[in-house]
Enzyme design. Structure first.
Site, PDB file in Angstrom:
ATOM      1  N   THR A 189       0.840  -1.185   0.000  1.00 15.99           N
ATOM      2  CA  THR A 189       0.000   0.000   0.000  1.00 15.99           C
ATOM      3  C   THR A 189       0.882   1.244   0.000  1.00 15.99           C
ATOM      4  OG1 THR A 189      -0.110   0.099   2.421  1.00 15.99           O
ATOM      5  CG2 THR A 189      -1.775  -1.239   1.299  1.00 15.99           C
ATOM      6  N   GLU A 335      -5.590  -3.809  -1.889  1.00 13.23           N
ATOM      7  CA  GLU A 335      -6.079  -5.015  -1.214  1.00 13.23           C
ATOM      8  C   GLU A 335      -7.101  -5.797  -2.024  1.00 13.23           C
ATOM      9  OE1 GLU A 335      -5.113  -2.014   2.145  1.00 13.23           O
ATOM     10  OE2 GLU A 335      -5.738  -1.988   0.045  1.00 13.23           O
ATOM     11  N   LYS A 443     -17.466  15.844   9.517  1.00 18.80           N
ATOM     12  CA  LYS A 443     -18.545  15.704  10.493  1.00 18.80           C
ATOM     13  C   LYS A 443     -18.855  17.089  11.063  1.00 18.80           C
ATOM     14  CE  LYS A 443     -16.708  11.126  11.535  1.00 18.80           C
ATOM     15  NZ  LYS A 443     -15.558  11.276  10.632  1.00 18.80           N
ATOM     16  N   TRP A 448     -23.002  14.738   8.104  1.00 21.19           N
ATOM     17  CA  TRP A 448     -21.834  14.402   7.296  1.00 21.19           C
ATOM     18  C   TRP A 448     -21.834  15.225   6.016  1.00 21.19           C
ATOM     19  CZ3 TRP A 448     -21.150   8.323   7.224  1.00 21.19           C
ATOM     20  CH2 TRP A 448     -20.765   7.900   8.507  1.00 21.19           C
TER      21      TRP A 448
END
Length: 551
Positions: A189, A335, A443, A448
């Site tokens: 990654t 992944e 937030k 949101w």
């Protein structure tokens, strides 16, 4: 009842033999300073066998790791194919990691042999003092004597020339019969937080994933296709493009280090490219070049899978309307091999519905199961509006990280599911829309705000070149959006102009109060906006923030 089918393992060596025999005339085109260099699939297959013999000469046995520090070129593709087929594990090193991260992944993977392009040999040599397990360095192309000496150190390593090494070997090799679940290739990654994490793909996962990438649910590759592999072989398994092209007979155009808009457009024009894969930032540069050079001919190019970060709808529409190119949203991560979705709309839709599907991240692949987990841990319905963290599982989804079992790594897995860290929704017919990364969602006062929605809206303004939005602390609301904008040269828009524009796109309460105008948004090693850096710059007072009162 057991089936009567033969149990033949799915191995990458099959791609080599199949491509070399069935599609011998298809070609790999490597771009160079003097133009294209061509290699047939038949020659690629022969070199893969020579490479396997060479690895034995270098002492590579079993599942030892073999690293690459290379651009996209024919030699890197030979390694991509030949190393796993020989039984070793290929480790493609991301050349855009920070030096300390590169050292970490080489040592963590325990690379013993590393192949490096000559144009990267000098910077690579500086890493070798910190990688004691590396005993052989193979250079693709000539290097000056002083660089060769730096690679060898004080006799700690042997340095070889790629072409000389392979030419000394036989072009016959008996590929070992491996367990299809053995490691074939590993990527790390990008390591935006902590050390990079290793993901090891199996022979089986790579073949299944490549079959999806080649099929009608993705790029519909065939022998008549010519695929431009802009996405690096070292980034997220090359999005499956390398294996998918070879198994379908599609010729591959490799840009090497020539990733700037002008040479990319020349490749598309001269090589009659039909499809490809790239991140949005690359395609933004290509669009600007095409708009400035109307004589450029890209009429052969039909589809480009765009992923790595959200593709602004404005970019999709501009390519479609002005140049006849379809940008297909894809979603995934290192992944997930990486493709989990591709945004090919259902047939028979009107234009508005067609674009509504195009703007999603795409339809789930057959072998990718997904679920949405809400903040309270409950599974959310596929109704197109309910949101949650996207969790996935399937035969090309990793179940763990290589040699990493710390708490942060274990937290990524939930009872057999991979927690992607993406917040999104799913339609009843399986189309995924990502509204934000869990760590990037803003937030504000108990509600949101999607940073991606704000970015896409801002980048729809004709005077905005790039825009990134991050959440920053706010005394009243807890967190509020900060918009970091790169304007077009000589015509940077003002705050009030952008505010008025956003009011036609999002709710008034979502419009940022804080703005910063910069010449470039910092990016990660894989071309994403580096929001971690932006947050740090804001905290340190390094951004030129404007906070005028709304009118």
């Amino acid at each position: 009842m057991r089936s009567t089918m033969q149990n033949v393992p799915l191995l990458t060596s099959r791609i080599i033999e199949y491509a070399g025999r069935v599609y011998p005339g298809s070609e790999v085109v490597t771009w160079g300073a003097d133009g294209p260099r061509r290699t047939s699939f038949a020659d690629i297959a022969n070199d893969c066998r020579r490479l396997a013999n060479a690895l034995r000469v270098l002492g590579v046995e079993g599942d030892q790791r073999v690293g690459t520090f290379m651009w996209n070129n024919a030699e890197h593709l030979e390694l991509y194919l030949g190393v796993p087929a020989s039984g070793a594990v290929l480790h493609t090193i991301n050349i855009r990691l920070f030096p300390q991260q590169m050292v970490y992944v080489v040592n963590h993977a325990e690379d013993r042999v590393i192949f490096v392009d000559n144009s990267l040999a000098q910077p690579f040599s500086a890493l070798l003092a910190h990688t004691p397990l590396v005993k052989h360095v193979v250079v693709n192309g000539p290097v000056p004597p002083e660089v060769r000496q730096a690679l060898a150190g004080d006799g700690e390593r042997e340095v070889h020339d790629y072409r000389e090494l392979l030419d000394a070997q036989s072009d016959t090799f008996d590929w070992p019969v491996l367990d299809e679940n053995d490691g074939a290739l590993m990527c790390y990654t990008s390591g935006t937080t902590g050390n990079p994490k290793g993901v090891v793909y199996s022979h089986r996962s790579n073949l299944l994933h490549a079959t999806f990438c080649a099929g009608a649910g993705a790029l519909s590759l065939s022998q008549s296709a010519r695929a431009l592999a802009i996405v690096p072989l070292f980034h997220a398994n090359s999005w499956g493009l390398a294996y998918a092209s070879m198994m379908s007979g599609a010729s591959v155009i490799m840009p090497d280090r020539f990733l700037q808009p002008e040479p990319l457009v020349k490749m598309i024009s001269s090589e009659k490219v039909t499809c490809g894969g790239a991140v949005p930032t690359i395609m933004t540069g290509v669009l600007e070049y095409l708009d400035a050079h109307p004589e450029a001919d890209v009429s052969s190019m039909k589809d480009v899978i765009v992923g790595g970060s959200a593709c602004p709808p404005a970019l999709m529409h501009a390519f479609h309307e002005r140049h006849g190119v379809t940008l297909l949203h894809g979603w995934g991560m290192t992944e997930t091999s990486p493709l989990g979705t591709v945004a090919i709309p259902p047939v028979g839709l009107d234009e508005e519905e067609h674009w509504r599907y195009r703007h999603t991240q795409g339809r789930l692949a057959l072998h990718v199961e997904a679920r949405l987990v809400g903040a309270d841990g409950s599974e959310q319905p596929w109704d197109g509006t309910s949101v949650g963290e996207v969790e996935v599982r399937g035969p090309w989804i990793t179940a763990s990280y290589y040699r990493d079992d710390d708490a942060a790594s274990l937290e990524k897995f939930d009872d057999g599911w991979l927690r992607t860290g993406d917040i999104g929704s799913l339609t009843p017919d399986g189309y995924l829309t990502i509204s934000d990364r869990a760590k990037d969602v803003i937030k504000s006062g108990g509600e949101w705000i999607s940073s991606i929605d704000l970015e896409n809206a801002l980048m729809g303004h004709p005077k905005v070149h790039e825009a990134s939005v991050v959440g920053v602390p706010d005394d009243k609301w807890g967190e509020r959006p900060l918009a970091v904008v790169v304007g077009v040269p000589d015509d940077v828009p003002g705050v009030e102009e952008l505010r008025e524009f956003l009011l036609t796109k999002v709710a008034r309460w979502q419009v940022p109060e804080r703005w910063a105008f910069v010449t470039e948004v910092p990016k990660t090693s894989v071309g994403k906006f580096d929001k971690k850096v932006l947050r740090a710059q804001y905290a340190e007072g390094a951004l030129p923030v404007e906070s005028p009162k709304a009118s």
